[in-house]
Design a protein around this motif. Structure first.
Motif, short mmCIF file in Angstrom:
data_model
loop_
_atom_site.label_atom_id
_atom_site.label_comp_id
_atom_site.label_asym_id
_atom_site.label_seq_id
_atom_site.Cartn_x
_atom_site.Cartn_y
_atom_site.Cartn_z
N LEU A 233 60.25 63.97 41.30
CA LEU A 233 59.07 63.38 40.66
C LEU A 233 59.50 62.40 39.59
CD1 LEU A 233 57.12 66.73 40.07
CD2 LEU A 233 56.69 65.08 41.91
N CYS A 234 58.60 61.44 39.31
CA CYS A 234 58.89 60.48 38.26
C CYS A 234 57.56 60.02 37.65
CB CYS A 234 59.66 59.28 38.81
SG CYS A 234 60.42 58.23 37.53
N GLY A 235 57.62 59.54 36.41
CA GLY A 235 56.43 59.01 35.75
C GLY A 235 55.40 60.07 35.43
N ASP A 236 54.13 59.71 35.56
CA ASP A 236 53.04 60.64 35.24
C ASP A 236 53.09 61.90 36.10
OD1 ASP A 236 52.16 58.83 33.39
OD2 ASP A 236 50.12 58.69 34.16
N ALA A 237 53.58 61.80 37.32
CA ALA A 237 53.69 62.98 38.18
C ALA A 237 54.61 64.02 37.57
CB ALA A 237 54.20 62.58 39.57
N ALA A 238 55.58 63.57 36.78
CA ALA A 238 56.49 64.47 36.07
C ALA A 238 56.02 64.77 34.66
CB ALA A 238 57.90 63.85 36.03
N GLY A 239 54.81 64.30 34.31
CA GLY A 239 54.27 64.55 32.97
C GLY A 239 54.92 63.75 31.87
N LEU A 240 55.54 62.63 32.22
CA LEU A 240 56.31 61.88 31.23
C LEU A 240 55.44 60.89 30.46
CD1 LEU A 240 59.75 61.29 32.95
CD2 LEU A 240 59.30 62.49 30.82
N THR A 241 54.74 61.39 29.47
CA THR A 241 54.00 60.54 28.54
C THR A 241 54.35 60.96 27.12
OG1 THR A 241 52.07 62.01 28.50
CG2 THR A 241 52.07 60.24 30.15
N LYS A 242 54.25 60.03 26.19
CA LYS A 242 54.61 60.32 24.80
C LYS A 242 53.61 61.31 24.20
CE LYS A 242 54.86 55.80 24.03
NZ LYS A 242 55.06 54.48 23.39
N VAL B 127 52.54 65.66 45.46
CA VAL B 127 53.94 66.06 45.68
C VAL B 127 54.29 67.24 44.77
CG1 VAL B 127 56.35 65.32 45.62
CG2 VAL B 127 54.56 63.72 46.36
N ARG B 128 53.86 67.18 43.52
CA ARG B 128 54.13 68.29 42.58
C ARG B 128 53.48 69.58 43.07
NH1 ARG B 128 51.84 66.37 38.07
NH2 ARG B 128 49.99 67.65 38.37
N ARG B 129 52.26 69.49 43.55
CA ARG B 129 51.57 70.68 44.06
C ARG B 129 52.27 71.22 45.31
NH1 ARG B 129 47.07 67.39 43.67
NH2 ARG B 129 46.64 67.62 45.90
N ALA B 130 52.72 70.32 46.19
CA ALA B 130 53.39 70.74 47.41
C ALA B 130 54.68 71.49 47.12
CB ALA B 130 53.69 69.52 48.29
N LEU B 131 55.31 71.16 45.99
CA LEU B 131 56.55 71.83 45.58
C LEU B 131 56.28 73.11 44.79
CD1 LEU B 131 58.64 68.70 44.52
CD2 LEU B 131 58.91 70.06 46.60
N ASN B 132 55.00 73.47 44.65
CA ASN B 132 54.61 74.66 43.89
C ASN B 132 55.08 74.62 42.44
OD1 ASN B 132 53.19 76.15 45.89
ND2 ASN B 132 55.13 76.74 46.84
N LEU B 133 55.08 73.44 41.87
CA LEU B 133 55.44 73.29 40.46
C LEU B 133 54.18 73.37 39.60
CD1 LEU B 133 58.00 70.35 40.77
CD2 LEU B 133 58.51 72.76 40.31
N PRO B 134 54.31 73.82 38.35
CA PRO B 134 53.12 73.96 37.49
C PRO B 134 52.55 72.61 37.09
CG PRO B 134 55.13 74.34 36.24
CD PRO B 134 55.55 74.24 37.68
N ASN B 135 51.29 72.61 36.72
CA ASN B 135 50.67 71.39 36.23
C ASN B 135 51.09 71.14 34.79
OD1 ASN B 135 49.18 70.80 38.57
ND2 ASN B 135 47.58 72.24 37.97
N PRO B 136 51.18 69.88 34.39
CA PRO B 136 51.43 69.57 32.97
C PRO B 136 50.16 69.80 32.16
CG PRO B 136 51.08 67.56 34.21
CD PRO B 136 51.06 68.67 35.22
N PHE B 137 50.29 69.75 30.86
CA PHE B 137 49.13 69.80 29.98
C PHE B 137 48.33 68.51 30.17
CE2 PHE B 137 47.38 68.75 25.68
CZ PHE B 137 46.40 69.72 25.66
N LEU B 138 47.03 68.63 30.31
CA LEU B 138 46.19 67.46 30.61
C LEU B 138 45.24 67.16 29.46
CD1 LEU B 138 45.24 68.24 34.32
CD2 LEU B 138 47.07 66.76 33.51
N ARG B 139 45.16 65.88 29.11
CA ARG B 139 44.15 65.40 28.17
C ARG B 139 43.37 64.27 28.83
NH1 ARG B 139 47.16 64.20 22.55
NH2 ARG B 139 48.76 63.36 23.96
N LEU B 140 42.27 63.89 28.22
CA LEU B 140 41.45 62.83 28.78
C LEU B 140 41.53 61.59 27.90
CD1 LEU B 140 39.40 62.14 31.04
CD2 LEU B 140 37.59 62.81 29.45
N GLY B 141 41.77 60.46 28.53
CA GLY B 141 41.74 59.18 27.84
C GLY B 141 40.50 58.41 28.24
#
Length: 323
Positions: A241-250, A132-146
């Motif tokens: 968007l909501c949750g991880d799709a919106a990049g909402l992590t501490k 959904v985020r990509r379809a709206l042409n919104l940028p990606n959040p910063f990504l890390r690996l867990g």
């Protein structure tokens, strides 16, 4: 209103449950054949009981503090709200039951390649690589690996241990019947740092799993859309968007459940005005994210360079640091 929720993770199921109780038709689309986040430490602050009181029956253990091991100093951090160890898969399946009982339709094995038509609104809860985020042409959040794995043996410890590293940290969490080790760090460095740590500590783990963790608030400022080939055949409506799709992590821990559910409650409060949701969520989280990032940088700088300036013991707010 007819609403589509993309993604049946914790946020998607919670919104499906709560929105269905408001009335209207709610459909959740999930690409996988089953539910339940299987790559998660299951550490939730006791705030989880405010959002999902029924999750009390899932508590396996309570955690009161964390020991942060810098090279030349260890700091004990106590939590104003204790953390609870809850199996994340069981939590999601509990939310599945609540959502279905409220009348939400859940469609599994459904990969979304275009935004579904015939809905008054669409909520993207589809994770770090949100379609959904990509379809709206919104940028990606910063990504890390867990990455996480488990070693044999358990303990009665009521604390967690962490070892800061470049752009992240390693952890040790005592579970009921085993001990978890893990790391959150840069995508291209996490495995190397983790393997070196395990080798030095002579730790043997199994059931190793990994997932990408997003960070950075991203929501559409103008959620209203009209028909376009890029967004599919949806004639009109609102998308957010909501949750991880919106990049909402501490920023300090990568944990996203409480932040995601907090955002979900803001959406429920402002519903059906998605634009009001976008504005309110930015007001609520932007300063918290900034302060959190600055706090992490300061603590890491002091811990690695001037450790004697750090207190031996301190207390923080479990989810928002300074709330």
């Amino acid at each position: 209103m007819k609403l589509a929720i993309i993604g049946a993770g914790t946020c998607g199921l919670y919104l499906g449950w709560k929105l269905a109780k408001k009335g209207g038709g709610i459909t959740i689309f999930e690409k996988n054949s089953g539910l339940g986040n299987k790559v998660c430490s299951g550490l939730f602050s006791e705030r989880i009981l405010q959002f999902v009181p029924e999750s009390k029956k899932l508590i396996e253990k309570e955690i009161n503090s964390v020991f942060i091991h810098f090279p030349k100093k260890t700091i004990r951090v106590n939590f104003s709200k204790k953390f609870l160890i809850i199996n994340h898969s069981k939590l999601d399946n509990l939310l599945l039951d609540l959502a279905q009982l409220s009348g939400t339709e859940i469609i599994l094995n459904k990969t979304i390649s275009e935004l579904p038509e015939g809905f008054d609104g669409i909520i993207g809860c589809d994770g770090a690589y949100s379609f959904v985020r990509r379809a709206l042409n919104l940028p990606n959040p910063f990504l890390r690996l867990g990455i996480q794995g488990f070693a044999a043996g358990s303990s009665n410890d009521n604390f967690v241990e962490v070892w800061p590293c470049k752009n992240g940290f390693l952890w040790k969490i005592p579970h009921k019947n085993q001990t978890e080790y893990g790391i959150i760090a840069n995508l291209n460095e996490a495995y190397k740092i983790f393997n070196k740590f395990l080798e030095q500590k002579k730790i043997l783990i199994k059931n190793v799993k990994a997932r990408v963790i997003p960070q950075g608030l991203i929501v559409p400022l103008n959620p209203s859309i009209k028909a376009s080939t890029e967004l599919g055949r949806m004639s009109s409506g609102q998308v957010t968007l909501c949750g991880d799709a919106a990049g909402l992590t501490k920023p300090w821990s990568g944990g996203g459940v409480i932040w995601g559910l907090t955002a979900a409650d803001i959406l429920l409060e402002t519903f059906p005005d998605f634009q009001a949701y976008s504005k309110k969520i930015k007001r609520f989280f932007t300063f918290k994210i900034l302060i959190s990032k600055l706090a992490v940088k300061l603590v890491y700088f002091l811990g690695f360079n001037i450790p004697w300036l750090l207190p031996n013991r301190t207390t923080i707010e479990s989810d928002f640091l300074l709330k």
